[in-house]
Design a protein around this motif. Structure first.
Motif, PDB file in Angstrom:
ATOM      1  N   UNK A  71      18.996   6.680  15.735  1.00  0.00           N
ATOM      2  CA  UNK A  71      20.394   7.119  15.754  1.00  0.00           C
ATOM      3  C   UNK A  71      20.908   7.310  17.166  1.00  0.00           C
ATOM      4  N   UNK A  72      20.078   7.907  18.026  1.00  0.00           N
ATOM      5  CA  UNK A  72      20.534   8.196  19.395  1.00  0.00           C
ATOM      6  C   UNK A  72      20.739   6.926  20.204  1.00  0.00           C
ATOM      7  N   UNK A  73      19.852   5.959  20.028  1.00  0.00           N
ATOM      8  CA  UNK A  73      20.006   4.706  20.771  1.00  0.00           C
ATOM      9  C   UNK A  73      21.153   3.885  20.196  1.00  0.00           C
ATOM     10  N   UNK A  74      21.274   3.840  18.869  1.00  0.00           N
ATOM     11  CA  UNK A  74      22.330   3.054  18.244  1.00  0.00           C
ATOM     12  C   UNK A  74      23.713   3.601  18.581  1.00  0.00           C
ATOM     13  N   UNK A  75      23.829   4.929  18.688  1.00  0.00           N
ATOM     14  CA  UNK A  75      25.142   5.516  18.943  1.00  0.00           C
ATOM     15  C   UNK A  75      25.368   5.963  20.365  1.00  0.00           C
ATOM     16  N   UNK A  76      24.390   5.775  21.224  1.00  0.00           N
ATOM     17  CA  UNK A  76      24.513   6.320  22.570  1.00  0.00           C
ATOM     18  C   UNK A  76      24.869   5.336  23.650  1.00  0.00           C
ATOM     19  N   UNK A  77      25.044   4.066  23.290  1.00  0.00           N
ATOM     20  CA  UNK A  77      25.389   3.064  24.296  1.00  0.00           C
ATOM     21  C   UNK A  77      24.302   2.908  25.336  1.00  0.00           C
ATOM     22  N   UNK A  81      20.365   4.306  25.606  1.00  0.00           N
ATOM     23  CA  UNK A  81      19.261   3.382  25.834  1.00  0.00           C
ATOM     24  C   UNK A  81      18.456   3.816  27.051  1.00  0.00           C
ATOM     25  N   UNK A  82      19.158   4.178  28.127  1.00  0.00           N
ATOM     26  CA  UNK A  82      18.473   4.643  29.330  1.00  0.00           C
ATOM     27  C   UNK A  82      17.684   5.915  29.082  1.00  0.00           C
ATOM     28  N   UNK A  83      18.258   6.830  28.303  1.00  0.00           N
ATOM     29  CA  UNK A  83      17.544   8.065  27.977  1.00  0.00           C
ATOM     30  C   UNK A  83      16.286   7.769  27.176  1.00  0.00           C
ATOM     31  N   UNK A 159      11.800  -2.190  25.404  1.00  0.00           N
ATOM     32  CA  UNK A 159      12.962  -2.873  25.991  1.00  0.00           C
ATOM     33  C   UNK A 159      13.784  -3.578  24.922  1.00  0.00           C
ATOM     34  N   UNK A 160      13.117  -4.077  23.887  1.00  0.00           N
ATOM     35  CA  UNK A 160      13.801  -4.788  22.809  1.00  0.00           C
ATOM     36  C   UNK A 160      14.360  -3.853  21.738  1.00  0.00           C
ATOM     37  N   UNK A 161      14.068  -2.572  21.827  1.00  0.00           N
ATOM     38  CA  UNK A 161      14.385  -1.650  20.743  1.00  0.00           C
ATOM     39  C   UNK A 161      15.855  -1.690  20.312  1.00  0.00           C
ATOM     40  N   UNK A 214       6.086  -8.195  16.675  1.00  0.00           N
ATOM     41  CA  UNK A 214       6.247  -8.439  15.240  1.00  0.00           C
ATOM     42  C   UNK A 214       5.919  -7.180  14.444  1.00  0.00           C
ATOM     43  N   UNK A 215       4.837  -6.519  14.781  1.00  0.00           N
ATOM     44  CA  UNK A 215       4.434  -5.356  13.995  1.00  0.00           C
ATOM     45  C   UNK A 215       5.271  -4.119  14.342  1.00  0.00           C
ATOM     46  N   UNK A 216       5.765  -4.038  15.550  1.00  0.00           N
ATOM     47  CA  UNK A 216       6.709  -2.976  15.907  1.00  0.00           C
ATOM     48  C   UNK A 216       7.965  -3.108  15.058  1.00  0.00           C
ATOM     49  N   UNK A 217       8.476  -4.333  14.911  1.00  0.00           N
ATOM     50  CA  UNK A 217       9.648  -4.574  14.061  1.00  0.00           C
ATOM     51  C   UNK A 217       9.338  -4.244  12.601  1.00  0.00           C
TER      52      UNK A 217
END
Length: 364
Positions: A71-77, A81-83, A159-161, A214-217
């Protein structure tokens, strides 16, 4: 293998415990050749599969990252992402660097007091390891702190998250699609090895990056399933039974089901309303110190072989026990005395920096 998340999300204790057990499976995997003369063949056969625990780490990491940071990465721009990246850096890097410096000290001591030379040390791989790039395809073999190859690939997955969040949308995709994201990539991991003619799960320098991402996804999609599956009493036992069947298919018929077995196990344990055994304080503690166990055991094994193992001679059970006790003690000391304090210091600096960051006035 990364450790538990930084965010104050309620901890799923069975998953913490299983991570600790998996870390010790890796420890015994690397020790198996010294154990072999005094252990039954079936025990060595089980230990020889210990590198499969890394696949559990990858799936579990994707699950935990989506749970704690999605949620934080998706909504935090970009700031979110940097955080996220800094928090992961604070979590995995200080101990990684400390152990790597321990290996460098050992190598330099071998040059100074032994018959090694500076030129024979793979310093290119060392500097790749400092930058966490050692398993991004730049080297054809592992060196120095060998288990840290998986930390390198997880850094790539971090990095790909955000891109994976956009692609997978684990909170929004229908259940059937998320199930497909777990199933189809899970079935692709071993065929990828077969296609390149590598034995699964070896040749990590050539295959580790694919295996991790692949397994992370898969783990991120598994989080979406966990969110929306019914909390009925029959669901966790069904998932755990499926994990057992998938594991048996891998063991007896070499079916490409090992990643799916781990995914089903993680899902079943995460859905369990109560797991008394895996919530035992000792097992949970082993899980919490498991990152220190995973990163430090190979350096300790190197020192153990140098000081206490003679080529061609069997190692006594007492000496093997001494090594295992040393790994446990070092894990505890590193976790409580360095890993967590270093993380706390870095996060404190990061929060102070955030408070000092100027807030831009809106354009008129």
């Amino acid at each position: 293998m990364a450790s538990a998340p930084d965010a104050p999300t309620p901890e799923l204790l069975p998953l913490t415990a299983i991570r600790g057990l998996a870390a010790w499976w890796v420890v015994l995997f690397h020790l198996r050749h010294l154990i072999a003369p005094s252990a039954p063949g079936w025990v060595i056969a089980v230990l020889a599969q210990g590198n499969l625990a890394v696949d559990l780490f990858f799936i579990l990491s994707g699950f935990v990252m989506a749970l704690n940071y999605g949620d934080r990465v998706a909504g935090g721009g970009w700031r979110g992402y940097g955080d996220f990246l800094f928090r992961r850096f604070a979590r995995i890097y200080p101990l990684h660097l400390l152990i790597l410096l321990g290996f460098a000290a050992y190598a330099l001591a071998a040059v100074r007091f032994g018959d090694a030379s500076i030129e024979t040390q793979n310093w290119g791989y060392f500097w790749e390891s400092v930058l966490l790039l050692q398993n991004w395809g730049f080297s054809s073999a592992t060196a120095w702190n060998v288990p840290a190859w998986s930390i390198s690939t997880e850094a790539f997955a971090y990095l790909l998250f955000p891109a994976l969040l956009v692609l997978l949308m684990p909170k929004l995709r229908p259940l059937w699609l998320l199930a497909g994201v777990v199933l189809l990539p899970g079935l692709s991991v071993q065929p990828f090895f077969w296609l390149l003619d590598y034995p699964f799960p070896n040749a990590v320098a050539q295959t580790g990056l694919f295996r991790c991402v692949v397994q992370f996804a898969m783990g991120m999609a598994l989080y979406g399933l966990w969110l929306r599956l019914p909390r009925q009493r029959w669901v966790p036992p069904l998932a755990i039974a499926a994990a057992a069947l998938l594991a048996l298919a891998f063991i007896f018929w070499n079916a490409p089901t090992a990643p799916l077995a781990w995914a089903a196990l993680i899902l079943g344990l995460a859905l369990l309303p109560r797991a008394r055994l895996l919530e035992a304080p000792g097992l949970v503690w082993l899980g919490r110190i498991s990152y220190a166990t995973y990163l430090s055991h190979y350096l300790l094994l190197t020192l153990f072989k140098f000081f206490l193992v003679t080529a061609g001679e069997a190692v006594s059970p007492a000496r093997l026990a001494l090594y295992l006790i040393a790994v446990l003690a070092a894990s505890a000391v590193l976790y409580h005395g360095f890993e967590r304090p270093a993380q706390a210091w870095l996060l404190g600096w990061w929060k102070r920096r955030a408070r000092q960051r100027p807030v831009l006035a809106p354009a008129e």
